[in-house]
Design an enzyme around this catalytic site. Structure first.
Site, PDB file in Angstrom:
ATOM      1  N   ALA A  28     -10.718  -0.914   6.112  1.00  0.00           N
ATOM      2  CA  ALA A  28     -11.596  -0.902   7.280  1.00  0.00           C
ATOM      3  C   ALA A  28     -11.995   0.522   7.656  1.00  0.00           C
ATOM      4  O   ALA A  28     -13.124   0.770   8.078  1.00  0.00           O
ATOM      5  CB  ALA A  28     -10.898  -1.572   8.461  1.00  0.00           C
TER       6      ALA A  28
ATOM      7  N   HIS B 166       0.855  -1.194   0.000  1.00  0.00           N
ATOM      8  CA  HIS B 166       0.000   0.000   0.000  1.00  0.00           C
ATOM      9  C   HIS B 166       0.887   1.239   0.000  1.00  0.00           C
ATOM     10  O   HIS B 166       1.680   1.445   0.915  1.00  0.00           O
ATOM     11  CB  HIS B 166      -0.877  -0.015   1.266  1.00  0.00           C
ATOM     12  CG  HIS B 166      -1.628   1.251   1.519  1.00  0.00           C
ATOM     13  ND1 HIS B 166      -1.908   1.715   2.794  1.00  0.00           N
ATOM     14  CD2 HIS B 166      -2.166   2.169   0.670  1.00  0.00           C
ATOM     15  CE1 HIS B 166      -2.577   2.851   2.714  1.00  0.00           C
ATOM     16  NE2 HIS B 166      -2.748   3.145   1.435  1.00  0.00           N
TER      17      HIS B 166
ATOM     18  N   HIS C 148     -12.102   1.261   0.656  1.00  0.00           N
ATOM     19  CA  HIS C 148     -10.675   1.019   0.410  1.00  0.00           C
ATOM     20  C   HIS C 148     -10.030   0.287   1.563  1.00  0.00           C
ATOM     21  O   HIS C 148      -8.840  -0.022   1.512  1.00  0.00           O
ATOM     22  CB  HIS C 148      -9.940   2.325   0.152  1.00  0.00           C
ATOM     23  CG  HIS C 148      -9.561   3.113   1.372  1.00  0.00           C
ATOM     24  ND1 HIS C 148     -10.439   3.370   2.404  1.00  0.00           N
ATOM     25  CD2 HIS C 148      -8.385   3.713   1.731  1.00  0.00           C
ATOM     26  CE1 HIS C 148      -9.815   4.079   3.336  1.00  0.00           C
ATOM     27  NE2 HIS C 148      -8.576   4.295   2.964  1.00  0.00           N
TER      28      HIS C 148
END
Length: 397
Positions: A328, A180, A326
């Site tokens: 939690a 990420h 995208h």
């Protein structure tokens, strides 16, 4: 669940969560967005929470206009995932060496490469368009025009905050790689420059919130922003591609005997703008903290550094502008998490995961995030689950 609709000034706000659970500041941001003259629709994902400039977990569809603060300062931030041929049986008992090798290969935090990474050194990595991409650097905004060397050295680096690299297992015991990250410092500089330009334009002076300043079609300011925006989104995607190539190299070296193979990469932005068409209208759709989930499109929805992540396939729900969450989503701010949790809490909540467990990442503790399984339940009409993953290594900046 299906969405709940609450009234807005110009368009209704469609929410894939209970409005009563959304913090007051985020609700106010959403209601402000619904006042914009250019707004055509607003969808809110179940990971929604208050964000700087605009709400995280929002999908804003506008006609002939775009709001740079609604994209955010990490233009093109997103995720990549790769399924490997490795299984749990291939893993060593001590994972610390593997984590260390990853951190040596990919700079984290504010780190950068000593020399720019040459994509040509990686086996089977497509390099078409690489030179053209860098040649377009000369057209980006002047505040970052003279920082090409730094941009090149940051290509293939992780960054800090909630950016990470993970190795995970699915329910079949197969190893996955995920990461990420976004457009690093150059994306931030471009975003801040254009937000400042937008806020000074005459048509934005009467807005209820100066952070919602927009660029409108057929103006030089809009043309300049679109040029830099799409370049930064491409930078972010290249950044993730280079990091994944570096990560694969580490895996090949550390698991020589197993001869690991890798399936095609899944990649998705979640802070970006796309040109899309709905109900016969050409719209600019801004997703901030949301992924595109068109019918059959693959995406990645992570939890936190101690919980599950999901590989999903979009269901093409046009009520949500073909979008999904995208991740939690945070349930408390970073400062609140630091006040609430200790390193002992971090150790407990990341038990079984090889990762940092020091005070520098307490703000990323799983307890600071919403329940990922509940978030997935709330968007059953947006995506279907392909794989559920659980990390065993997490590298944080």
């Amino acid at each position: 669940m299906s969405y709940v609709e609450i009234p807005g000034a110009r368009v209704p706000v469609r929410m894939w969560t209970d409005p009563a659970t959304v913090e007051e500041g985020a609700l106010r941001q959403l209601q402000n967005v619904a006042t914009l003259p250019w707004i055509e629709g607003l969808a809110v994902m179940p990971d929604v929470h208050y964000g700087k400039g605009a709400t995280v977990g929002s999908v804003i569809a506008m006609r002939d206009a775009v709001c740079p603060a609604a994209v955010g300062v990490d233009i093109g931030c997103g995720m990549s995932a790769v399924k490997t041929s490795l299984t749990a049986n291939d893993l060593p008992g001590d994972l610390s060496r593997l984590r260390s090798r990853i951190e040596q290969a990919i700079p984290v935090g504010r780190g950068l490469h000593t020399d720019a990474v040459d994509p040509g050194r990686f086996h089977a990595l497509p390099t078409a368009g690489w030179d053209t991409f860098w040649s377009r650097f000369d057209s980006v905004a002047q505040p970052v025009h003279f920082r090409r060397d730094r941009a090149a050295l940051q290509m293939g680096t992780l960054g800090g905050g909630n950016h990470y690299i993970e190795l995970l297992l699915d329910s079949e015991g197969t190893v996955w790689l995920t990461l990420h990250s976004g457009s690093r410092n150059i994306g931030k500089e471009l975003a801040e420059h254009h937000i400042g330009v937008a806020q000074k334009l005459p048509h934005n002076q009467g807005l209820v919130d100066r952070d919602l300043a927009v660029f409108v079609a057929d103006t030089p300011q809009m043309a300049a922003y679109r040029n830099d925006l799409f370049w930064a989104q491409e930078y972010a995607k290249y950044n993730r591609t280079i990091m994944m190539a570096l990560l694969k190299d580490v895996i090949r070296k550390e698991f020589k005997k197993a001869k690991p193979a890798f399936e095609p990469e899944i990649s998705c932005h979640h802070n970006y703008v796309a040109e899309e068409r709905y109900d016969g209208k050409d719209l600019l759709v801004t997703r901030k903290g949301a992924i595109r989930a068109g019918a059959g499109e693959y995406g990645i929805i992570p939890g936190s550094m101690g919980t599950s992540s999901y590989i999903v396939k979009g269901l093409g729900n046009t009520a949500a502008f073909n979008s999904a969450s995208h991740g939690a989503g945070r349930r408390m701010s970073r400062s609140a998490a630091k006040r609430r949790f200790s390193t002992r809490d971090l150790e407990e909540q990341t038990r079984g995961v090889e990762c940092r467990k020091d005070s520098g990442v307490v703000d990323e503790i799983p307890g600071a995030y919403k329940n990922i399984d509940q978030v997935m339940e709330q968007q059953r009409d947006l995506v279907e689950v392909v794989a559920k993953l659980k990390q065993f290594i997490c590298v944080k900046g």
